[in-house]
Design an enzyme around this catalytic site. Structure first.
Site, short mmCIF file in Angstrom:
data_model
loop_
_atom_site.label_atom_id
_atom_site.label_comp_id
_atom_site.label_asym_id
_atom_site.label_seq_id
_atom_site.Cartn_x
_atom_site.Cartn_y
_atom_site.Cartn_z
CE1 TYR A 140 2.41 -41.43 -40.12
CE2 TYR A 140 2.47 -40.01 -38.21
CZ TYR A 140 2.48 -40.17 -39.58
OH TYR A 140 2.58 -39.06 -40.39
CE LYS A 192 -8.57 -39.19 -50.64
NZ LYS A 192 -8.81 -38.03 -51.51
CG ASP A 224 -8.53 -34.68 -51.39
OD1 ASP A 224 -9.34 -34.72 -50.43
OD2 ASP A 224 -8.75 -35.27 -52.46
CG ASP A 248 3.09 -35.78 -38.99
OD1 ASP A 248 3.60 -34.68 -38.69
OD2 ASP A 248 3.76 -36.81 -39.17
CG ASP A 252 4.85 -29.91 -40.18
OD1 ASP A 252 4.49 -29.88 -38.98
OD2 ASP A 252 5.97 -30.31 -40.54
#
Ligand code: NAD
Length: 359
Positions: A140, A192, A224, A248, A252
């Protein structure tokens, strides 16, 4: 005496903050504590009054406080403004001003809310884990970034860059291991590393930090796989630590395990002053109607007691009051179910305050 800066913000931010303050004052009165509360403007409210999403004055107030509470910012009234002038910029500026780099989101299912999740009751009953999301680095913020034309004229390319330094990973890993020591002493680090070099460094640094915490176990998961495990068996987790973007998305996903966004509290911690806020936004669709669930805000006040003031017993007192009110069947509309007693935002705050007083 603790100095607390409060930004109610916009939309339901105003309503839920009122109830959070009610709890703060109730606890103060009961335990003879003094909270020096200063209200400021942030987001749309600040744009309307001062033309900017966060003024110098608001920044100073926040920095000079022992803790900051924020309701929520944003709303359709300011949607037409260019990105740098929108209310949400006020929140990003506030996080930068305070230097908060770790976002703590408890994922806890309160008794009686099992039926509000789409998952089977046995998968989520008594669920209680904590996500730590890195807040100021990663894709970001990394450079180079932007949209540029391709030299052969065939179109454009969008570029973002994931960057993490050793120091950035170390400091959030330390927060994760410290948090695990207050819980079940298990950290799961999510990356990852099979595809990304930034993930390889992440894994190496978190592994090195663990050597200072031999009493805490560490396992690594690819993002994942972790996303899948959240749904398959979320009770295996205690503390999950991950990068900005993965956090992020995963937080959620985790929010949905607990039923309603109106129940989710958060703390953003860093160098000195921490920021406490409900995870939800300003909910323009229900603003001004006394429909908002104030429990995420009330639980954020509990987090403030625990993390900024080391008043763990008071944090537990607030959480217990919330638990008791829910087990008595009181519900705001977002968590309402058959046979429950429907209450508004104001009444829910009153009920929790009453429970604390009588406990
Ligand atoms: P939102 O979280 O405001 O609302 C999403 C949905 O959840 C809506 O249906 C809303 O009614 C419901 N909801 C949210 N909080 C609730 C509560 N406490 N009780 C009951 N129901 C609740 O997200 P959105 O609609 O995507 O965004 C609305 C505005 O809020 C936008 O301007 C957005 O930029 C802003 N926003 C601010 C923050 C923040 O201040 N931290 C976070 C997210 C979104």
């Amino acid at each position: 005496m603790y100095k607390i800066c409060v930004f109610p913000g916009d939309g339901i931010g105003q309503e839920v903050t009122k109830q959070a303050l009610k709890i703060l004052h109730t606890v103060a009165q009961k335990h003879h504590l003094v909270f020096d509360v200063h209200e400021g403007l942030l987001g749309g409210a600040s744009i309307d009054a001062a033309g900017v999403p966060m003024s110098e004055e608001a920044a100073e107030l926040a920095k000079s406080s022992d803790a900051v509470f924020l309701g929520a910012v944003g709303g359709p009234k300011w949607d037409g403004l260019e990105a740098s002038k929108r209310p949400e910029k006020g929140l990003l500026a506030l996080r930068q001003t305070l230097g908060v780099f770790a976002n703590l989101r408890p994922v806890r299912l309160f008794k009686g809310l099992e039926n509000h999740s789409t998952l089977k009751v046995e998968i989520i009953r008594d669920l209680d884990f904590l996500i730590l999301r890195e807040l100021t680095g990663g894709i970001y913020f990394g450079t180079p970034r932007g949209i540029e034309s391709l030299s052969d004229g065939s179109g454009e390319k969008g570029v973002n860059t994931e960057v993490y330094t050793t120091a950035e990973i170390e400091r959030i890993a330390v927060k994760a291991f410290e948090a695990a020591r207050r819980r079940k002493r298990k950290v799961t680090s999510v990356d990852k590393a099979n595809v990304l070099e930034s993930g390889q460094l992440w894994r190496k640094v978190v592994t090195a930090v663990q050597k200072q915490y031999p009493d805490v176990t560490l396992d690594h998961r690819y993002v994942d796989d972790c996303a899948m495990q959240f749904i398959r068996n979320p009770k295996q987790f205690d503390v999950v630590v991950t990068s900005n973007m993965f956090g992020d998305i995963l937080s959620d996903e985790a929010a949905m395990l607990t039923g309603s966004i109106g129940m989710l509290a958060s703390a953003s911690v860093g160098a000195k002053t921490a920021l406490y806020e409900p995870v939800h936004g300003s909910a323009p669709d229900i603003a001004g109607k006394d429909l908002a669930n104030p429990l995420a805000s009330i639980l954020s006040i509990a987090m403030m007691f625990e993390h900024s003031f080391q008043l763990s017993e008071l944090a537990q007192e607030v959480e217990k009051a919330v638990e008791d009110i829910l087990s008595e069947g009181y519900r705001t509309a977002d968590i309402y179910g058959e046979g429950c007693r429907k209450v508004g935002c104001e009444e829910m705050g009153e009920l929790v305050a009453g429970k604390i007083k009588s406990a």
